[in-house]
Design a protein around this motif. Structure first.
Motif, PDB file in Angstrom:
ATOM      1  N   HIS A 251       8.568  -1.631  -4.009  1.00 35.94           N
ATOM      2  CA  HIS A 251       8.457  -1.562  -2.550  1.00 35.94           C
ATOM      3  C   HIS A 251       7.432  -2.537  -1.976  1.00 35.94           C
ATOM      4  O   HIS A 251       7.393  -2.756  -0.765  1.00 35.94           O
ATOM      5  CB  HIS A 251       8.102  -0.140  -2.112  1.00 35.94           C
ATOM      6  N   TRP A 252       6.583  -3.116  -2.832  1.00 32.91           N
ATOM      7  CA  TRP A 252       5.574  -4.045  -2.314  1.00 32.91           C
ATOM      8  C   TRP A 252       6.230  -5.245  -1.633  1.00 32.91           C
ATOM      9  O   TRP A 252       5.704  -5.786  -0.657  1.00 32.91           O
ATOM     10  CB  TRP A 252       4.668  -4.534  -3.440  1.00 32.91           C
ATOM     11  N   LYS A 253       7.398  -5.639  -2.139  1.00 32.46           N
ATOM     12  CA  LYS A 253       8.058  -6.802  -1.554  1.00 32.46           C
ATOM     13  C   LYS A 253       8.517  -6.541  -0.118  1.00 32.46           C
ATOM     14  O   LYS A 253       8.678  -7.477   0.665  1.00 32.46           O
ATOM     15  CB  LYS A 253       9.239  -7.230  -2.413  1.00 32.46           C
ATOM     16  N   GLN A 254       8.719  -5.252   0.222  1.00 28.88           N
ATOM     17  CA  GLN A 254       9.092  -4.913   1.598  1.00 28.88           C
ATOM     18  C   GLN A 254       7.886  -4.976   2.540  1.00 28.88           C
ATOM     19  O   GLN A 254       8.060  -4.904   3.755  1.00 28.88           O
ATOM     20  CB  GLN A 254       9.687  -3.502   1.651  1.00 28.88           C
ATOM     21  N   MET A 255       6.701  -5.130   1.978  1.00 25.67           N
ATOM     22  CA  MET A 255       5.487  -5.144   2.790  1.00 25.67           C
ATOM     23  C   MET A 255       4.796  -6.508   2.798  1.00 25.67           C
ATOM     24  O   MET A 255       3.667  -6.624   3.269  1.00 25.67           O
ATOM     25  CB  MET A 255       4.488  -4.094   2.258  1.00 25.67           C
ATOM     26  N   ALA A 313       9.217  -2.811   6.005  1.00 28.26           N
ATOM     27  CA  ALA A 313       8.606  -1.562   6.476  1.00 28.26           C
ATOM     28  C   ALA A 313       7.399  -1.263   5.598  1.00 28.26           C
ATOM     29  O   ALA A 313       7.209  -1.852   4.541  1.00 28.26           O
ATOM     30  CB  ALA A 313       9.616  -0.420   6.424  1.00 28.26           C
ATOM     31  N   LEU A 314       6.582  -0.315   6.047  1.00 33.01           N
ATOM     32  CA  LEU A 314       5.421   0.110   5.276  1.00 33.01           C
ATOM     33  C   LEU A 314       5.805   1.248   4.334  1.00 33.01           C
ATOM     34  O   LEU A 314       6.508   2.182   4.731  1.00 33.01           O
ATOM     35  CB  LEU A 314       4.287   0.568   6.194  1.00 33.01           C
ATOM     36  N   TYR A 315       5.333   1.170   3.092  1.00 36.17           N
ATOM     37  CA  TYR A 315       5.518   2.226   2.102  1.00 36.17           C
ATOM     38  C   TYR A 315       4.143   2.539   1.517  1.00 36.17           C
ATOM     39  O   TYR A 315       3.528   1.685   0.874  1.00 36.17           O
ATOM     40  CB  TYR A 315       6.460   1.764   0.977  1.00 36.17           C
ATOM     41  N   ILE A 316       3.659   3.762   1.738  1.00 45.75           N
ATOM     42  CA  ILE A 316       2.346   4.163   1.219  1.00 45.75           C
ATOM     43  C   ILE A 316       2.499   5.541   0.584  1.00 45.75           C
ATOM     44  O   ILE A 316       2.626   6.548   1.285  1.00 45.75           O
ATOM     45  CB  ILE A 316       1.277   4.209   2.333  1.00 45.75           C
ATOM     46  N   CYS A 317       2.509   5.573  -0.752  1.00 45.00           N
ATOM     47  CA  CYS A 317       2.666   6.858  -1.436  1.00 45.00           C
ATOM     48  C   CYS A 317       1.339   7.617  -1.524  1.00 45.00           C
ATOM     49  O   CYS A 317       1.329   8.847  -1.486  1.00 45.00           O
ATOM     50  CB  CYS A 317       3.238   6.635  -2.823  1.00 45.00           C
ATOM     51  N   GLU A 318       0.236   6.908  -1.664  1.00 44.38           N
ATOM     52  CA  GLU A 318      -1.086   7.551  -1.617  1.00 44.38           C
ATOM     53  C   GLU A 318      -2.120   6.510  -1.227  1.00 44.38           C
ATOM     54  O   GLU A 318      -2.089   5.374  -1.710  1.00 44.38           O
ATOM     55  CB  GLU A 318      -1.451   8.193  -2.939  1.00 44.38           C
ATOM     56  N   PHE A 319      -3.016   6.919  -0.344  1.00 43.71           N
ATOM     57  CA  PHE A 319      -4.090   6.043   0.114  1.00 43.71           C
ATOM     58  C   PHE A 319      -5.412   6.724  -0.212  1.00 43.71           C
ATOM     59  O   PHE A 319      -5.656   7.863   0.200  1.00 43.71           O
ATOM     60  CB  PHE A 319      -3.987   5.801   1.626  1.00 43.71           C
ATOM     61  N   GLU A 320      -6.257   6.027  -0.980  1.00 44.12           N
ATOM     62  CA  GLU A 320      -7.562   6.573  -1.364  1.00 44.12           C
ATOM     63  C   GLU A 320      -8.660   5.626  -0.899  1.00 44.12           C
ATOM     64  O   GLU A 320      -8.549   4.400  -1.059  1.00 44.12           O
ATOM     65  CB  GLU A 320      -7.643   6.748  -2.880  1.00 44.12           C
ATOM     66  N   ALA A 321      -9.705   6.191  -0.326  1.00 46.80           N
ATOM     67  CA  ALA A 321     -10.862   5.412   0.119  1.00 46.80           C
ATOM     68  C   ALA A 321     -12.099   6.011  -0.532  1.00 46.80           C
ATOM     69  O   ALA A 321     -12.506   7.135  -0.212  1.00 46.80           O
ATOM     70  CB  ALA A 321     -10.985   5.441   1.642  1.00 46.80           C
ATOM     71  N   PHE A 322     -12.690   5.269  -1.468  1.00 46.37           N
ATOM     72  CA  PHE A 322     -13.820   5.782  -2.242  1.00 46.37           C
ATOM     73  C   PHE A 322     -15.142   5.293  -1.652  1.00 46.37           C
ATOM     74  O   PHE A 322     -15.320   4.097  -1.399  1.00 46.37           O
ATOM     75  CB  PHE A 322     -13.695   5.349  -3.701  1.00 46.37           C
ATOM     76  N   GLY A 323     -16.043   6.222  -1.452  1.00 54.48           N
ATOM     77  CA  GLY A 323     -17.354   5.903  -0.893  1.00 54.48           C
ATOM     78  C   GLY A 323     -18.222   7.135  -0.882  1.00 54.48           C
ATOM     79  O   GLY A 323     -18.059   8.046  -1.695  1.00 54.48           O
ATOM     80  N   ASP A 324     -19.145   7.198   0.088  1.00 53.86           N
ATOM     81  CA  ASP A 324     -20.049   8.346   0.152  1.00 53.86           C
ATOM     82  C   ASP A 324     -20.696   8.415   1.532  1.00 53.86           C
ATOM     83  O   ASP A 324     -20.361   7.635   2.434  1.00 53.86           O
ATOM     84  CB  ASP A 324     -21.116   8.258  -0.931  1.00 53.86           C
ATOM     85  N   CYS A 325     -21.669   9.323   1.643  1.00 57.67           N
ATOM     86  CA  CYS A 325     -22.360   9.521   2.914  1.00 57.67           C
ATOM     87  C   CYS A 325     -23.253   8.321   3.229  1.00 57.67           C
ATOM     88  O   CYS A 325     -23.607   7.536   2.357  1.00 57.67           O
ATOM     89  CB  CYS A 325     -23.237  10.782   2.848  1.00 57.67           C
TER      90      CYS A 325
END
Length: 478
Positions: A251-255, A313-325
């Motif tokens: 699906h990356w090619k669609q994005m 089109a956009l395809y996003i099966c999971e979006f993770e943002a790693f960080g902290d306070c």
């Protein structure tokens, strides 16, 4: 009165509400996933199994921190197997990370806490240069020592050297907390293949399951959308260091040509990633290192600004943002602050101070060493809470404040209701507009007066009945 009542009800609803989360989720908004070894947590996020181990690849406070050392290449056996009972004698460890990251801290579990001695931490950078741990700080809890560094370059390898051999059981390198879970999302359109709605929230539900046949497991936009976009908004600004986007590889090619924009709380675009439409992503996961050192991120937007093919089109099966306070707050919900007496107001992610101001000591710098007749004093802390006393102190003060507010509002409401009722009754009595029931009630009150209280009774004269007593359906028994 209505304003006081509204505030009182709002506070009561906020504090009294009992959120019930799905299995193995916890938090006030059910935004934290359980990563205990057996996958079972209580409502507070504490592991139910006796081992208190985290799942492979996780460590730290309530198993919420990603351990990037677990999948790294290590030149020593056992140190990244997530098993503190397997130890090996070493005087040096080299950890080659799979993906370069902005280093924050690591945790070392020793066989005996008495073995904690002088050691050094150095890095091999992504450009093959070398750098020592900048502004190195550490805290110790039992057999575990936590080391923090303030380097701003991307780190590819971590090298730890001791002055002599030590029995090392486990080493964890922090990759951050996934702060995107259950956060607010929206999208410009929704793809509906076979009536399966691919909602934008599915990209932050903690599940990386994906299938070509079941598109509802991923957030997808419509191919008819001329400018597809997907947006995540954090409940508060965070320090974000790494973003992982999981997709179906084909699906990356669609994005192609998509971009990821990062915004601060003032809606300023402070960082962006732009996909090269001529390149090809050959993995399910795209990893983006976020090089932002002096700002916080409030919103992230993924979009295809200029479609080159109609089916894009956009395809996003999971979006993770790693960080902290953001410094100096800490805790899973970033609601607590390092103790005022931590030197430079610096503490670990669980509240332990790295060092104390002069005149204070203790893990949380809670003990005042100033001379007194009774000896060293301890600041007001809850001794039953051993994880982070200062954290509980803050929450206790909030709870006490809420209790006081409840009492104040209750008294204010009672006085307002009673006072307004009395004023209305007096005004209508003086104007002669009382209803028959109100006059009857007033008659009851007069008849209950003792002779000493009523002039007419004390003089022996019968009380004059209200006219409503004759016509009312109510009767009065003497």
């Amino acid at each position: 009165m209505s304003l006081s009542l509204g505030i009182f009800l709002a506070l009561a609803q906020d504090v009294m509400s009992d959120t019930t989360c799905d299995r193995n989720w916890f938090g006030t908004k059910c935004e934290f996933a359980c990563h205990c070894y057996l996958g079972t947590c209580n409502s507070e996020g504490q592991c139910l199994d006796s081992s208190e181990l985290c799942q492979d690849g996780w460590f730290g406070d309530l198993c919420q921190y990603k351990d990037v050392a677990h999948v790294a290449t290590v030149d020593a056996q056992f140190v990244n197997d997530n098993n503190p009972s397997t130890c090996v004698d070493l005087n040096s460890v080299r950890i080659k990370l799979n993906v370069p990251l902005f280093f924050t801290f690591l945790a070392i579990v020793l066989n005996f806490n008495k073995q904690i001695t002088i050691f050094k931490v150095n890095f091999v950078l992504s450009d093959s240069g070398k750098a020592p741990c900048q502004d190195m700080k550490n805290t110790t809890s039992g057999e575990t020592i936590v080391v923090t560094c303030n380097n701003t370059q991307l780190v590819r390898e971590v090298i730890i050297d001791w002055t002599e051999k030590r029995s090392i059981c486990s080493i964890y390198v922090n990759g951050g907390r996934n702060l995107a879970l259950k956060q607010k999302t929206r999208t410009s359109s929704i793809h509906r293949p076979d009536h399966a709605i691919s909602r934008p929230q599915t990209a932050v539900d903690g599940s990386k399951s994906r299938s070509e046949k079941d598109n509802s497991s991923c957030a997808m936009t419509s191919s008819q959308d001329p400018r597809p976009s997907w947006t995540l908004t954090f409940d508060e600004p965070y320090v974000i260091k790494l973003v992982v986007i999981t997709n179906i590889k084909d699906h990356w090619k669609q994005m192609r040509g998509f971009k990821v924009d990062f915004f601060n709380e003032f809606q300023q675009n402070i960082f962006k990633y732009i996909d090269d439409p001529n390149s090809r992503i050959d993995t399910d996961e795209l990893i983006i290192q976020v090089n932002v050192t002096d700002d916080l991120i409030k919103k992230i937007n993924i979009s295809i600004p200029s479609k080159t093919r109609p089916e894009q089109a956009l395809y996003i099966c999971e979006f993770e943002a790693f960080g902290d306070c953001v410094f100096p707050s800490f805790g899973l919900q970033c609601e607590d602050i390092c103790n005022y007496h931590c030197k430079d107001l610096a503490c670990h992610v669980t509240g332990e101070c790295f060092s104390c101001d002069e005149g204070f000591t203790g893990v949380y710098c809670e003990q005042d060493l100033s001379p007194s007749t009774s000896g060293p004093s301890t600041l007001m802390l809850d001794e039953t809470y051993t994880d982070a006393p200062y954290k509980l102190l803050v929450n206790n003060n909030i709870n006490k404040l809420l209790t006081i507010l409840f009492a104040v509002f209750a008294v204010v409401i009672l006085l307002e209701v009673t006072g307004l009722a009395h004023l209305r009754f007096k005004s209508r009595r003086d104007s002669g507009t009382l209803t028959s029931d109100e006059r009857l009630l007033r008659g009851h009150q007069l008849m209950e007066l003792t002779p000493q209280d009523s002039p007419s009774l004390s003089s022996g004269l019968p009380p004059v009945p209200f006219p409503s007593m004759v016509n009312s359906r109510h009767t009065i028994s003497s």
